[in-house]
Design an enzyme around this catalytic site. Structure first.
Site, PDB file in Angstrom:
ATOM      1  N   LYS A  35       0.816  -1.213   0.000  1.00 15.45           N
ATOM      2  CA  LYS A  35       0.000   0.000   0.000  1.00 15.45           C
ATOM      3  C   LYS A  35       0.853   1.267   0.000  1.00 15.45           C
ATOM      4  O   LYS A  35       0.567   2.210  -0.751  1.00 15.45           O
ATOM      5  CB  LYS A  35      -0.917  -0.009   1.220  1.00 15.45           C
ATOM      6  CG  LYS A  35      -1.791   1.220   1.350  1.00 15.45           C
ATOM      7  CD  LYS A  35      -2.555   1.210   2.657  1.00 15.45           C
ATOM      8  CE  LYS A  35      -1.595   1.278   3.840  1.00 15.45           C
ATOM      9  NZ  LYS A  35      -2.302   1.423   5.130  1.00 15.45           N
ATOM     10  N   THR A  36       1.906   1.300   0.823  1.00 17.58           N
ATOM     11  CA  THR A  36       2.741   2.503   0.903  1.00 17.58           C
ATOM     12  C   THR A  36       3.388   2.806  -0.443  1.00 17.58           C
ATOM     13  O   THR A  36       3.488   3.967  -0.862  1.00 17.58           O
ATOM     14  CB  THR A  36       3.821   2.331   1.983  1.00 17.58           C
ATOM     15  OG1 THR A  36       3.195   2.038   3.233  1.00 17.58           O
ATOM     16  CG2 THR A  36       4.656   3.591   2.123  1.00 17.58           C
ATOM     17  N   ASP A 224      -4.759   7.927   3.960  1.00 17.35           N
ATOM     18  CA  ASP A 224      -4.384   6.557   4.296  1.00 17.35           C
ATOM     19  C   ASP A 224      -5.132   6.111   5.553  1.00 17.35           C
ATOM     20  O   ASP A 224      -5.582   6.937   6.351  1.00 17.35           O
ATOM     21  CB  ASP A 224      -2.870   6.488   4.525  1.00 17.35           C
ATOM     22  CG  ASP A 224      -2.367   5.062   4.589  1.00 17.35           C
ATOM     23  OD1 ASP A 224      -3.094   4.141   4.169  1.00 17.35           O
ATOM     24  OD2 ASP A 224      -1.227   4.859   5.063  1.00 17.35           O
ATOM     25  N   GLU A 225      -5.252   4.803   5.726  1.00 23.59           N
ATOM     26  CA  GLU A 225      -5.905   4.215   6.917  1.00 23.59           C
ATOM     27  C   GLU A 225      -7.295   4.815   7.127  1.00 23.59           C
ATOM     28  O   GLU A 225      -7.698   5.159   8.241  1.00 23.59           O
ATOM     29  CB  GLU A 225      -5.039   4.435   8.173  1.00 23.59           C
ATOM     30  CG  GLU A 225      -3.610   3.937   8.047  1.00 23.59           C
ATOM     31  CD  GLU A 225      -3.506   2.413   8.041  1.00 23.59           C
ATOM     32  OE1 GLU A 225      -4.555   1.739   8.092  1.00 23.59           O
ATOM     33  OE2 GLU A 225      -2.386   1.895   7.989  1.00 23.59           O
ATOM     34  N   GLN A 255      -8.764  -4.097   9.265  1.00 20.12           N
ATOM     35  CA  GLN A 255      -7.761  -3.577  10.188  1.00 20.12           C
ATOM     36  C   GLN A 255      -8.255  -2.325  10.917  1.00 20.12           C
ATOM     37  O   GLN A 255      -7.459  -1.516  11.387  1.00 20.12           O
ATOM     38  CB  GLN A 255      -6.468  -3.271   9.435  1.00 20.12           C
ATOM     39  CG  GLN A 255      -5.832  -4.499   8.800  1.00 20.12           C
ATOM     40  CD  GLN A 255      -4.500  -4.193   8.128  1.00 20.12           C
ATOM     41  OE1 GLN A 255      -3.506  -3.867   8.778  1.00 20.12           O
ATOM     42  NE2 GLN A 255      -4.473  -4.286   6.808  1.00 20.12           N
ATOM     43  N   ARG A 604       1.383  -8.998  11.033  1.00 17.24           N
ATOM     44  CA  ARG A 604       2.673  -8.310  11.154  1.00 17.24           C
ATOM     45  C   ARG A 604       3.828  -9.286  10.940  1.00 17.24           C
ATOM     46  O   ARG A 604       4.960  -8.882  10.704  1.00 17.24           O
ATOM     47  CB  ARG A 604       2.851  -7.682  12.537  1.00 17.24           C
ATOM     48  CG  ARG A 604       1.836  -6.635  12.998  1.00 17.24           C
ATOM     49  CD  ARG A 604       1.616  -5.550  12.005  1.00 17.24           C
ATOM     50  NE  ARG A 604       0.453  -5.848  11.187  1.00 17.24           N
ATOM     51  CZ  ARG A 604       0.145  -5.234  10.062  1.00 17.24           C
ATOM     52  NH1 ARG A 604       0.938  -4.285   9.608  1.00 17.24           N
ATOM     53  NH2 ARG A 604      -0.926  -5.562   9.378  1.00 17.24           N
TER      54      ARG A 604
END
Length: 724
Positions: A35-36, A224-225, A255, A604
């Site tokens: 995503k980044t 984002d998020e 998430q 993670r």
């Protein structure tokens, strides 16, 4: 379109997300899906193909994420600075709002030199507000009222709105405190973290000319998020994009883990309703985790109903199965993890490969002991702790008092540190004069010669007044010079040098603060003292974590969001811990959020994942029998490796109050026979159920009428026997 380097190496879904520049776009980005990379490439392409860099606003949720995005965009050769002036705006919601309030805040009653109150200062003002409305902090807990006020602000409810919606005596009382709290903040020209968002959202709603100007300024938005936005953040994003509708949001409903601080998962679930013409792109290929870890994560999260379907997949090998360890107690759990990390290091691995996640901070002590005893270096994700140290807050109080004379909390703290003989009576006389003349307490300090009641203490206040005036007269940058001037001229440096010792040297901490200011000067040549104070007031737990070192990282599951580690241990997968007791006793949606939190922890892990649960666990001095988390049963049974307890403690006679004499010599349990009544200072009266032997310790299990069964180590328990 633009620079081909910005789309080289992208998959088809990634390329679509990067190159579809105009109009609303929803990018459903699964965990570890790159995503980044997509966000930074898209931002860079926008700034080179269809807009100037300063017309692009990229919003992330942490300073660390913003910094990483900035570095990546700069590496692509595009202007990616912190703020305008030809550079892209890359920031968090809070830092964006803090900046905008300095520019437009007067429209909502906030002066440019305002102070951002941290959590401890905020609680202090709430305590004052509780007393001011005639209540006692003993009966009305500041923490509870603070949470209610924060929730109200996240929902865009001011004091009047909250009072109007109050349903019972408790909420009506909180409304009174809320109103007084806001009045006290306004009197000190202060904002708390929630105010930053609410004020800007209110500004955009009520001042269409400012909303139009900012919408023109930021022609392209990337957020984002998005699954973690609250109502105020949703309003800000919607209003900024209202004229051009060039809004791209990325995130993953699976998430969404911040409902407890106001996040609303519906913001991302309903994006396509808000923007019917939106294009949705799904990023489903995972580049982080092994097949085994991804399979466990997918199996777990499939039990949630409130989500958008997507199928995570990976080209990586399946790898070793996810391990589930059953442990006798938290001591064995910690020891097994330490031994496992030692084995990894002995095989050529590094301690820094590993991270340990937990639901609550209360479990860290035993983990730290085990790592320390095994000689394993570790770090804890508590970035805000540095700025919460007394000596650091003392220095910052001077700086805040210089920038904002109305900051009563800062002025009073600075005046009394180091000790100058300025007592409570003197402070009250300064406050009274300020109130009577309609000025700030900082201005009252500067006019002490006019305060007749202050004559006896004028000589004590004068040096402080002179110092503040001297520092206020310095140029606003470099910031490092101002911090050094405070240390040298206030007497703090000499005071700390005299108070320090070998094991705890606070002077070293304030020197580190000077270094932080110098570093800020280097990175922000145009930054002022006010800008720096704003930046350090928005530090989060993960900002200070160094992931390239050789230390095991310990952090909560919430702090782990956005990070990755080759080896992950998740401890305490037990009912009432993960999922947390509040969720177990709450609605189905709360269990779903706990499952999402578990999913975040699982995803993670890159190579190896170990999940642990203990049969018995002591938290806050109480040992209880536990049940394995329901989430463990939701993993694919045929793909996990379950390690049952290698040894079991014989508890078959515990209900009769018997114990193992060999393991527990010298401990008299005869007084705690089943059926006896005891008194506990916190839980009140209870009935003894039995005594349990656990190695060299003995625990007595007691049933309390209001609290249920609890276990206590006899070595530490405070129990009084009640005679029949």
């Amino acid at each position: 379109m633009g620079d081909d380097r910005l789309i080289d190496g992208l998959t088809a879904p990634q390329r679509e997300a990067v190159t579809r520049l105009d109009g609303p776009l929803l990018v459903l980005a699964g965990a570890g899906s790159g995503k980044t990379r997509v966000i930074t490439r898209r931002a860079a392409l926008l700034a080179t193909a269809v807009a100037r860099p300063d017309e692009v606003l990229a919003i992330t949720f942490t300073n660390k994420a913003a910094g990483e995005m900035r570095e990546r965009i700069l590496a692509l050769g595009v202007g990616g600075g912190a703020w305008g002036r030809g550079r892209m705006w890359i920031c968090t919601f809070h830092s964006l709002c803090a900046r905008l309030l300095r520019e437009f805040g007067q429209a909502v009653g906030v002066q440019p030199c305002y102070t951002i109150f941290d959590e401890s200062d905020k609680r202090s003002v709430i305590r004052e507000a509780i007393g001011a409305v005639g209540l006692s902090p003993d009966n009305w807990r500041p923490r509870t009222i603070e949470a209610a006020i924060s929730d109200a602000k996240n929902r865009m409810l001011g004091p009047a709105d909250y009072a109007e919606q109050a349903r019972d005596f408790s909420e009506k009382t909180i409304a009174r405190v809320y109103d007084e709290y806001q009045a006290r903040l306004a009197g000190q020209n202060g904002c708390d973290f929630d105010d930053l968002l609410m004020h800007v959202a209110t500004l955009l709603q009520n001042r269409p000319e400012i909303q139009a100007e900012l919408s023109r300024r930021f022609r392209y938005l990337l957020i984002d998020e998005y699954q973690d936005t609250n109502h105020a953040q949703y309003q800000i994003a919607t209003l900024l994009a209202s004229s051009h509708r060039n809004i791209c949001v990325t995130g993953d409903p699976d998430q969404s883990i911040y409902a407890w601080r106001g996040a609303d998962i519906r913001n991302i679930l309903d994006f396509e309703k808000d923007y019917p013409d939106a294009v949705t792109v799904r990023l489903e290929q995972n580049y982080r985790s092994s097949g085994a870890i991804l399979s466990a994560a997918s199996s777990l999260i499939s039990n949630n109903k409130l989500r958008k379907d997507k199928t995570l997949w990976t080209e990586k090998e399946f790898g070793p199965p996810v391990r589930i360890w059953e442990c006798e107690d938290e001591l064995e759990e910690a020891d097994r993890i330490a031994v496992d990390i030692q084995t990894h290091c002995a095989a050529g691995g590094a301690a820094g490969d590993a991270a340990i996640f937990y639901r609550v901070n209360a479990v860290t002590r035993v983990l730290e002991d085990a790592l320390r005893n095994s000689g394993i270096p570790y770090q804890i994700a508590r970035g805000v702790e540095f700025y919460n140290r007394k000596e650091i807050k003392d220095v910052i109080a001077y700086l805040r008092a210089v920038v904002n004379p109305a900051d009563e909390v800062a002025v009073v703290r600075a005046a009394g540190t180091p000790t100058r003989g300025i007592g409570k009576v003197t402070i009250e006389r300064l406050k009274t004069f300020a109130s009577q003349t309609g000025i700030s307490i900082g201005e009252a300090v500067a006019r002490i010669n006019e305060i007749e009641t202050l004559k006896p203490a004028r000589k004590k206040v004068a040096p402080f007044a002179k110092l503040i005036a001297q520092i206020r007269g310095m140029p606003p940058r470099p910031v490092g010079d101002i911090v050094e001037a405070v240390l040298l001229n206030s007497g703090l440096e000499a005071s700390l040098r005299a108070a320090g010792d070998v094991d705890n040297n606070p002077l070293e901490n304030v020197y580190e603060l000077v270094s932080a200011a110098r570093q800020y000067d280097e990175q922000n040549p145009e930054g002022s003292l006010a800008d720096w104070l704003q930046q350090i007031s928005l530090v989060s737990d993960t900002d200070a974590i160094e992931l390239t070192g050789g230390s095991v990282t310990l952090m909560t599951l919430h702090a782990a969001k956005g990070l990755e580690f080759p080896i992950v241990y998740m401890v305490g997968l037990e009912e009432d811990l993960l999922p947390h007791r509040r969720a177990v006793e709450g609605a189905d949606g709360e269990i779903e959020e706990e499952r999402r939190l578990c999913f975040v922890g699982v995803t993670r892990a890159m190579e190896r994942l170990t999940l642990t649960h203990a049969r018995f666990r002591m938290i806050r001095g109480v040992t209880e029998r536990t049940m394995a988390s329901r989430f463990l049963a939701e993993l694919p049974a045929e793909e996990v490796e379950y390690h049952e307890l290698e040894r079991t403690v014989d508890r078959s006679r515990a209900h009769r109050g018997e114990y193992n004499d060999a393991d527990n010599e010298g401990i008299d349990v005869s007084r705690f026979q089943p059926g006896r009544t005891v008194e506990h200072p916190e839980y009140g009266r209870g009935r003894v159920l039995g005594v349990e032997a656990r190695g060299k310790s003995v625990y007595v299990r007691i049933h309390f009428e209001n609290e249920g069964a609890r276990s206590f180590a006899l070595d530490y328990a405070t129990l009084d026997l009640i005679e029949s």
